[in-house]
Structure formats: C-alpha cells, structure tokens
Enzyme design. Structure first.
Site, PDB file in Angstrom:
ATOM      1  N   SER A 104       0.846  -1.090  -0.042  1.00 55.61           N
ATOM      2  CA  SER A 104      -0.003  -0.125  -0.161  1.00 55.61           C
ATOM      3  C   SER A 104       0.831   1.255   0.062  1.00 55.61           C
ATOM      4  CB  SER A 104      -1.040  -0.155   1.017  1.00 55.61           C
ATOM      5  OG  SER A 104      -2.014   0.983   1.176  1.00 55.61           O
ATOM      6  N   ASP A 138      -8.906  -6.116  -4.758  1.00 51.07           N
ATOM      7  CA  ASP A 138      -8.409  -4.763  -4.188  1.00 51.07           C
ATOM      8  C   ASP A 138      -8.953  -3.680  -5.210  1.00 51.07           C
ATOM      9  OD1 ASP A 138      -7.153  -2.585  -3.300  1.00 51.07           O
ATOM     10  OD2 ASP A 138      -5.003  -3.715  -3.251  1.00 51.07           O
ATOM     11  N   HIS A 166      -8.142  -4.922  -0.504  1.00 50.81           N
ATOM     12  CA  HIS A 166      -6.789  -4.416  -0.333  1.00 50.81           C
ATOM     13  C   HIS A 166      -6.432  -5.104   1.053  1.00 50.81           C
ATOM     14  CE1 HIS A 166      -3.855  -1.382  -0.445  1.00 50.81           C
ATOM     15  NE2 HIS A 166      -4.113  -0.939   0.764  1.00 50.81           N
TER      16      HIS A 166
END
Length: 381
Positions: free
Chosen positions: A148, A322, A355
């Site tokens: 991320s 995601d 995610h």
C-alpha cells in the site's frame, strides 16, 4: 518466538523537506530482526502503510497479543526469513508511534507541534530512512519491501537512491492515487477537521481528542479496504439482534440512530478502537502524503520516463478484488518497467479479501514472497 525490542535514534541535523521547510532534532523509532552479515549485504527495509508502525514482526516480551503487523510475513522460517535477513522496520516522521510527530515538542518553539508540524511526503520519508540506514552502517539494501503506502515508499527508494537498492518488492500499491482515492481521503479528513474537538489541530492544549472525526475517518477507510464479497460473506444483511420486540425474528425497528445491522456494529467497533490510539494530525499528514505521491508528475505524466532512473529488480504483487489499489495500477508500473527493460516479476493473486489481502494468509501470495526472497538470500549468502 521472535522477541521484538523497540529502538530510537535521534537526528540533530535538519532534514530538508519537499515543501521547502525543514525539521531538526527529530527521532525515528525502529526495530530490527535477525543479524546483519559481515559485508552488510542482507538488509531488508520494511516500509509501513497508513496506520502501521515500526513494529513489523515478533512480539514484545511479557505482552500478550503484541504481534507485529506483518508477523505472518517476517520471522524465522517465514517468507522473509530473519535467519537469513537483517530486517529493519522504521516508523515514519509525523506518525504517532514513537517517531517525532505532531504531538511532540518543536525544539524551535518549545511548544507542541500540533497543526504546525511540517507537511511530509513519501520522498521525505525515504530521505529520513536513508539517514537511519547510514547510521546503522548499511550502504546497500538487499531489498526494500512495502504494501500500500509502504509500496509507494519502496518505489520511491528505487528512484531517489537507485544505487542503494538491489530489489524492490511493491505489494498492493500504485504509482499515484486516483481521483476517487483522493476523494475518500478528503472526506475522511473533513470528518476530522470539522469535529468540534479538533480546535484547528491544537486540541492537545485543550485536553481533548477529536474522536468523533477519527471514528468516521476510520469507518470510511475500512470500507475501502474490504471487498464487497467479503462484506457480504462476513455480514450480509444480518441484524445485530435476531429477535426484536413482538415482530419476531429478523424484524426491523426502523430506527434512524440505533445500530441495526452487524456491519454497522463492526464499523463502529473499528472506529472506536482506532480513535483510542491514533493521532488526528497524523491522519491528516499521512493521507496528504498519499495524495501527493506521483513520480510521473515531473515527467508530464509519463511513468516510463520517471522509472528510467530505477535500476533495481522488482517484484510486484496485486490482488484481484482490491479496488482501492487495483491490479490495473500495478500493471501500469509493470509496463513502465518493461518499457525500460528492467528485470521484474509480477503476481496477480485471485484473493477475495480486497486491499487487506496483503496482510492476510494466502498460500499463493506467501508462496510467491517466499520464492522471491529465497532467491535474494542466495545472492547474499
């Protein structure tokens, strides 16, 4: 069991920031796992995401449920094997987990920074991390790893210090945020700054915390971390209480304020928990750093030109569900690297978790990571 020991290092010299400001007399909190080999060639830097910290792996002695946030990935015999690598987790400037941030004293004014803490960017964090590595005697990283926002930092390392990185592992990340992602961040920020307890970011002086705003910000963020499939499977349309009044099982109370559905209860729990430990100014700083990251901006939007500086070998990993950092965004990085004839591997994992998948146990994902780091270990042996 891996026992973690928090450490801190003080940096008296000023660090020039991308904004034109600077910060001096700051501290960075970090942890290390494993042993640095004789030629210092087995170091792996782990960069954290929005609400994580330097506590990447292991547990704290005598503390139950103190596992590091990536403990399934890093440790003895794990994909990033600390019997082979010297792993460093560092807490970024502006965070609220030990490194100097808005709740600390500004050495120039003698007062708590609060809203006056300078704007920080991904590039600033990479520069600060480079200073820490200098102090630890590490010239070149075997790998830099992040998911991320951490993946953005890993990508930043290959552009700011290309000669110091042999491998970059970028997981569930992107070369910049989409307008939709920036919009989610802005709504979360507005929830915080409009909380009556925010006091323009100087709430410390008033002895309060803008918990209402933090709760909403976390609830917004948490929705984006999960996939629709996971939400439906885990919560569906189940009510919190199956028997309500005389209407019988499953009946609605039709209340505008009460918690009715299990998903509502779950989000409120996550929001309440987050508001107890996270700093509001830190949330504003870190989401802005996310928004600002865009290495292609200096090249008129051409990512291939931006990544021409990178010389590292890459592993990129994305997850099919995601939607916050979709596989398409990872493929943009893949294409730009291929345009520059860089050495890379790419794995797109069919996982249902959204995610959050980059933090969870998926045999295929962990297998890809283990295989890649085993290859790096052979280079450093």
């Amino acid at each position: 069991m891996l026992i973690a020991t928090p450490q801190s290092m003080h940096f008296p010299a000023a660090l020039a920031l991308q904004s034109g400001a600077s910060i001096r007399g700051y501290d960075l909190s970090f942890e290390t796992y494993g042993q640095l080999n004789a030629d210092h060639s087995n170091a792996v830097l782990v960069c954290h995401a929005l609400n994580a910290s330097h506590h990447v792996a292991g547990v704290y002695a005598g503390q139950e449920k103190s596992e590091g946030w990536w403990d399934n990935m890093i440790g003895p015999g794990k994909p990033v094997d600390t019997d082979k690598f010297f792993v460093i987790g560092v807490n970024n400037l502006g965070s609220c987990f030990g490194s100097t941030g808005p709740m600390h004293i500004n050495p120039d004014s003698g007062r708590i920074y609060g809203a006056d803490f300078p704007v920080v960017t991904v590039e600033d964090w990479v520069d600060a991390q480079a200073r820490l590595l200098d102090a630890l005697g590490i010239e070149t990283l075997a790998a830099v790893l992040g998911g991320s926002l951490g993946g953005m930092q890993a990508l930043g390392w290959t552009l700011q210090y290309p000669q110091r990185v042999r491998h970059a592992v970028v997981v569930a990340s992107a070369p910049n945020l989409t307008a939709e992602n920036i919009a989610f961040n802005e709504v979360a920020r507005r929830a915080i700054v409009t909380d009556p307890d925010f006091h323009g970011g100087h709430f410390y002086q008033h002895g309060v915390t803008p918990k209402r705003g933090l709760r909403i910000a976390r609830m917004i963020g948490h929705i984006t971390y999960l996939s629709d499939d996971v939400m439906n499977e885990k919560f569906g349309r189940q009510l919190r209480d199956t028997l309500i009044g005389e209407e019988g099982a499953g009946a609605y109370k039709y209340s505008t304020q009460e918690v009715e559905f299990q998903i509502e209860s779950y989000l409120r729990y996550q929001g309440d928990k987050f508001a107890e430990y996270f700093d509001a100014n830190t949330y504003l700083l870190i989401t802005r750093a996310l928004d600002y990251f865009d290495p292609a901006q200096a090249f008129e939007g051409h990512l291939s030109l931006a990544l021409a500086r990178a010389t590292a070998k890459f592993l990129l990993v994305s997850f099919t569900t995601d939607w916050r950092f979709s596989p398409q965004r990872s493929r943009e990085i893949v294409k730009a690297l291929l345009d520059n004839r860089r050495h890379l591997s790419y794995a797109e994992i069919d996982a249902p978790h959204g995610h959050d998948a980059f933090l969870l146990d998926d045999a295929r994902y962990l297998g890809v990571m283990r295989c890649y780091f085993d290859g790096i270990a052979k280079e450093t042996a």
